[in-house]
Enzyme design. Structure first.
Site, PDB file in Angstrom:
ATOM      1  NE  ARG A  43       4.191   1.162  -1.258  1.00  0.00           N
ATOM      2  CZ  ARG A  43       5.433   0.352  -0.978  1.00  0.00           C
ATOM      3  NH1 ARG A  43       6.658   0.167  -1.815  1.00  0.00           N
ATOM      4  NH2 ARG A  43       5.156  -0.336  -0.014  1.00  0.00           N
ATOM      5  CE  LYS A  57       6.208 -12.718 -18.815  1.00  0.00           C
ATOM      6  NZ  LYS A  57       5.031 -13.309 -19.361  1.00  0.00           N
ATOM      7  CD  GLU A  89       5.365 -17.046 -18.850  1.00  0.00           C
ATOM      8  OE1 GLU A  89       4.307 -17.650 -19.301  1.00  0.00           O
ATOM      9  OE2 GLU A  89       5.445 -16.004 -18.567  1.00  0.00           O
ATOM     10  CG  ASN A  94       2.491  -1.513   3.206  1.00  0.00           C
ATOM     11  OD1 ASN A  94       1.950  -2.266   2.733  1.00  0.00           O
ATOM     12  ND2 ASN A  94       3.749  -1.045   2.535  1.00  0.00           N
ATOM     13  N   GLY A  95       0.894  -3.569   5.317  1.00  0.00           N
ATOM     14  CA  GLY A  95       1.667  -4.688   5.902  1.00  0.00           C
ATOM     15  C   GLY A  95       0.480  -5.606   6.382  1.00  0.00           C
ATOM     16  CB  CYS A 107      -0.979  -0.011   1.273  1.00  0.00           C
ATOM     17  SG  CYS A 107      -1.964  -1.419   1.584  1.00  0.00           S
ATOM     18  CD  GLU A 116       3.764 -10.942 -22.272  1.00  0.00           C
ATOM     19  OE1 GLU A 116       2.894 -10.374 -22.505  1.00  0.00           O
ATOM     20  OE2 GLU A 116       4.009 -11.894 -21.465  1.00  0.00           O
ATOM     21  CE  LYS A 166      -0.196  -7.120 -14.906  1.00  0.00           C
ATOM     22  NZ  LYS A 166       0.938  -8.220 -15.327  1.00  0.00           N
ATOM     23  CD1 TRP A 178      -1.786  -5.763  -3.116  1.00  0.00           C
ATOM     24  CD2 TRP A 178      -2.603  -4.426  -4.846  1.00  0.00           C
ATOM     25  NE1 TRP A 178      -2.141  -6.697  -4.033  1.00  0.00           N
ATOM     26  CE2 TRP A 178      -2.490  -5.948  -5.165  1.00  0.00           C
ATOM     27  CE3 TRP A 178      -3.197  -3.552  -5.753  1.00  0.00           C
ATOM     28  CZ2 TRP A 178      -2.719  -6.332  -6.404  1.00  0.00           C
ATOM     29  CZ3 TRP A 178      -3.362  -4.267  -6.945  1.00  0.00           C
ATOM     30  CH2 TRP A 178      -3.204  -5.736  -7.349  1.00  0.00           C
ATOM     31  CG  HIS A 236       7.997 -35.465 -34.573  1.00  0.00           C
ATOM     32  ND1 HIS A 236       8.031 -36.978 -35.298  1.00  0.00           N
ATOM     33  CD2 HIS A 236       8.374 -35.780 -33.278  1.00  0.00           C
ATOM     34  CE1 HIS A 236       8.385 -37.779 -34.201  1.00  0.00           C
ATOM     35  NE2 HIS A 236       8.814 -37.382 -33.214  1.00  0.00           N
TER      36      HIS A 236
HETATM   37  C1  AGP Z   1       1.393 -12.466 -19.514  1.00  0.00           C
HETATM   38  O1  AGP Z   1       2.565 -11.802 -19.303  1.00  0.00           O
HETATM   39  C2  AGP Z   1       0.382 -11.538 -20.454  1.00  0.00           C
HETATM   40  N1  AGP Z   1       0.324 -10.228 -19.860  1.00  0.00           N
HETATM   41  C3  AGP Z   1      -0.992 -12.258 -20.457  1.00  0.00           C
HETATM   42  O2  AGP Z   1      -0.760 -13.446 -21.054  1.00  0.00           O
HETATM   43  C4  AGP Z   1      -1.782 -12.581 -19.147  1.00  0.00           C
HETATM   44  O3  AGP Z   1      -1.033 -13.651 -18.505  1.00  0.00           O
HETATM   45  C5  AGP Z   1      -2.989 -13.013 -19.415  1.00  0.00           C
HETATM   46  O4  AGP Z   1      -3.743 -11.872 -20.218  1.00  0.00           O
HETATM   47  C6  AGP Z   1      -3.737 -13.437 -18.371  1.00  0.00           C
HETATM   48  O5  AGP Z   1      -3.904 -12.372 -17.116  1.00  0.00           O
HETATM   49  P1  AGP Z   1      -4.657 -12.629 -15.831  1.00  0.00           P
HETATM   50  O6  AGP Z   1      -3.557 -13.428 -15.165  1.00  0.00           O
HETATM   51  O7  AGP Z   1      -4.817 -11.293 -15.070  1.00  0.00           O
HETATM   52  O8  AGP Z   1      -6.082 -13.552 -16.127  1.00  0.00           O
END
Ligand code: AGP
Length: 612
Positions: A27, A489, A485, A100-101, A2, A492, A607, A74, A508
């Site tokens: 935060r 990364k 994963e 905060n905590g 927070c 994206e 996000k 938060w 294959h």
């Molecule tokens: C991850 O780096 C991406 N930003 C994206 O794949 C994300 O994981 C996905 O949109 C799911 O989001 P969420 O975990 O908030 O549901």
């Protein structure tokens, strides 16, 4: 996490508090509030929503206000609501507090305060216990009452308190959560982090664990639990505001990668019983009958959370011997899944707002399945609609590319697998104990992976990688979901077209794409299949691919077979993915830097994807 701000001095405090809170919204941003001290009273404004929403409520400036505290939240204990927003007040409304905590013994204290001392509570937060405890001990000196109250607290706190009886005075205490004092000329401030101070001063004193402070416009006294005055060094801040919001890092993504040891420690906190060494998920209301009769688990998520789910499948099946199916949320409801009541749906979502994941949750509930949500946001839609919630406590994740939230999702899945296995009596105690001690060692091992030397090694590797428009990630068994994963990364944020393949699949088809110098990042942490992966690497080498291997100490035969090798600290096979994903996060970060893409806000992405 927070954000806390406090001010005492000759200036108008409202604007200073609001501006400071805005600088700390990274935060936490689900609710906010201020306590304004004037004319022998405390004026409280607080509500769910942003700091900008709070600012709109501060329209009446008729009273001169020169002292106040503010908070942007938060949520941890208690949903983001007006009542749960800080500041919290004592029964007599003469004391207000921001915190905060996490107060770990808040339930015991709340019971004692309500039943023995007749205190009335107005929120469901752990924090409110603090202000009533301070009120209980108040005998005319706010600092002494805070010292007595804090002596009964277990947990983490950065707190700032004001009283209408002590004009101009802020009282602070710090344990495990940051608190920094800003030293002005005839004014002083306190905040959770530097950005809130920089508009007023660059001279600071940092409170350390166990410190208390009494702050007025004329001076600052810092003391210990016994009241002994402490002499603290003054630190001059050289950062600009933007750098300060990122904790001195160039990007939120790097800050959040570096926060992973602390985030994993927070996810584990209170969930491994110190006395028994057992996993304690009593926060989840599953009966023994429910867990022992469970026939199948469905895990549904999107993107990075989906990759956590794939690893979760392997971990739950290995540890708890329960069958798991994993689906991409956007596919799940359209394949008419066979759902029955003796199954469990686990949804994984950092934001808790992803539309496709929510839709999967609602379908499962319609079919009568119990739903467990693994999420990072208290009060998010999935947390409200699921039957049970496992909060990852990673703190706000600002960068679009998920890192610390992903790692804490893995920890949640390991803890759940162990809890399920023990409840079902399906795990050897030695294996159980080894995994629990392995989990507790992870924050230290992650810190080792994040050493300066390792960051430099990965940065250098990306000088080569970033010159390519395509790359491969390969791995077998538990290394394969990590390869997926790592590829996401890199895709994206650097816009390099990265593909993840099960290493055994290369011959294959994909091997046709291996040309001289093409980057191939190979995850080799699983003993049982390392020889097989090594032979796949030799297939790549024979065709000129440039292999960068991420492996463990002890896999000595790898180094001679690859262009470059990155060694992880020791961890057993099943926990290795928590470590091996970290270099892939940094590879994506450094490659994006080298290619000049927007690291924290990559093109075309959001996000939280709240549309289907
Ligand atoms: C991850 O780096 C991406 N930003 C994206 O794949 C994300 O994981 C996905 O949109 C799911 O989001 P969420 O975990 O908030 O549901």
């Amino acid at each position: 996490m927070c954000g806390i701000v406090g001010y005492t001095g000759p200036k108008e405090a409202r604007a200073i508090l609001i501006d400071g809170l805005k600088k700390l919204e990274y935060r936490g941003y689900d609710s906010a509030g201020v306590a304004l001290q004037h004319d022998g009273l405390l004026e409280i404004h607080k509500a769910a929503g942003s700091v900008a929403d709070l600012e709109k409520t501060l329209v009446d400036n008729s009273n001169a206000v020169n002292v106040g505290i503010g908070h942007t939240r938060w949520a941890t204990h208690g949903r983001p609501t007006d009542e749960n927003a800080h500041p919290h007040c004592s029964c007599c409304k003469e004391i207000a507090l921001v915190h905060n905590g996490i107060i770990e013994n808040h339930q015991t204290l709340r019971k004692w305060l309500a039943e023995e001392a007749d205190h009335k509570f107005s929120s469901e937060t752990d924090t409110e216990v603090l202000v009533h405890l301070i009120e209980e001990y108040y005998e005319g000196d706010l600092l002494e009452s805070v010292r007595k109250a804090v002596a009964r607290i277990e947990g983490s706190f950065a707190l700032v308190v004001v009283s209408s009886r002590e004009p101009g005075r802020l009282v602070c205490a710090r344990q495990d959560s940051p608190l920094i004092i800003g030293l002005g000329d005839g004014e002083n401030l306190v905040a959770s982090d530097i950005p809130a101070l920089l508009a007023h001063t660059r001279k600071t004193k940092v409170l350390e664990d166990g410190d208390f402070a009494s702050i007025t416009s004329e001076g600052v006294e810092i003391s210990d639990a016994e009241g002994k005055l402490l002499d603290k060094e003054i630190f001059e801040i050289t950062w600009d505001i933007e750098a300060a919001e990122k904790g001195g890092y160039d990007h939120f993504m790097l800050k959040e990668i570096m926060e992973q040891p602390a985030a994993v420690k927070e996810t584990l906190r209170q969930r491994i019983d110190t006395a028994s060494g057992k996993v304690n998920l009593s926060e989840l209301n599953f009966t023994t009958e429910e867990l022992t009769s469970l026939e199948k688990i469905h895990i549904v998520a999107c993107g990075t959370a989906y990759h956590a789910g794939i690893l979760g499948k392997a971990v739950i099946e290995k540890i708890a011997k329960v069958s798991v199916e994993v689906d991409v949320a956007s596919e799940f409801r359209y394949r008419e899944p066979l759902l029955t009541e003796n199954q469990l749906l686990i949804v994984i979502s950092q934001s808790g707002e992803t539309a496709d994941t929510l839709a999967a949750l609602r379908l499962a509930r319609q079919k009568g399945l119990k739903v467990l949500a693994i999420t990072n946001v208290v009060g998010s839609s999935v947390s409200r609609e699921a039957d049970e919630v496992f909060y990852t406590w990673a703190g706000p994740e600002i960068a679009v590319a998920s890192t610390k939230a992903y790692l804490t999702q893995l920890i949640a899945l390991y803890l759940f697998a162990l809890y399920l296995a023990e409840t079902r009596g399906r795990i050897d105690s030695a294996v159980y104990d080894e995994l629990v001690s392995g989990l507790k060692a992870l924050p230290g091992h992650i810190k080792t992976v994040l050493s300066e030397e390792n960051l430099a090694k990965l940065h250098t590797y990306c000088d080569h990688l970033s010159r390519w428009d395509s790359a491969f990630f390969v791995g077998r068994n538990l290394d394969y979901p990590v390869a997926m994963e790592g590829a996401l990364k890199l895709k994206e944020i650097s816009y390099i077209h990265a593909e993840a393949y099960a290493a055994g699949e290369l011959k294959h088809g994909p091997l046709a794409l291996i040309v001289e110098g093409i980057p191939v990042i190979a995850l080799i942490t699983q003993k049982a299949v390392s020889d097989k992966t090594l032979s796949n690497i030799q297939e790549v080498n024979a065709r000129g691919g440039a292999v960068f291997a991420i492996t463990r100490e002890g896999f000595d035969e790898i180094a001679s077979q690859v262009e470059s090798v990155f060694y992880l600290p020791p961890a057993n096979d099943i926990l290795a993915p928590v470590l091996s994903v970290v270099p892939t996060q940094l590879i994506a970060y450094y490659a994006a830097l080298a290619r000049g893409s927007s690291v924290d806000k990559p093109r075309n992405l959001a996000k939280s994807v709240t549309v289907e």
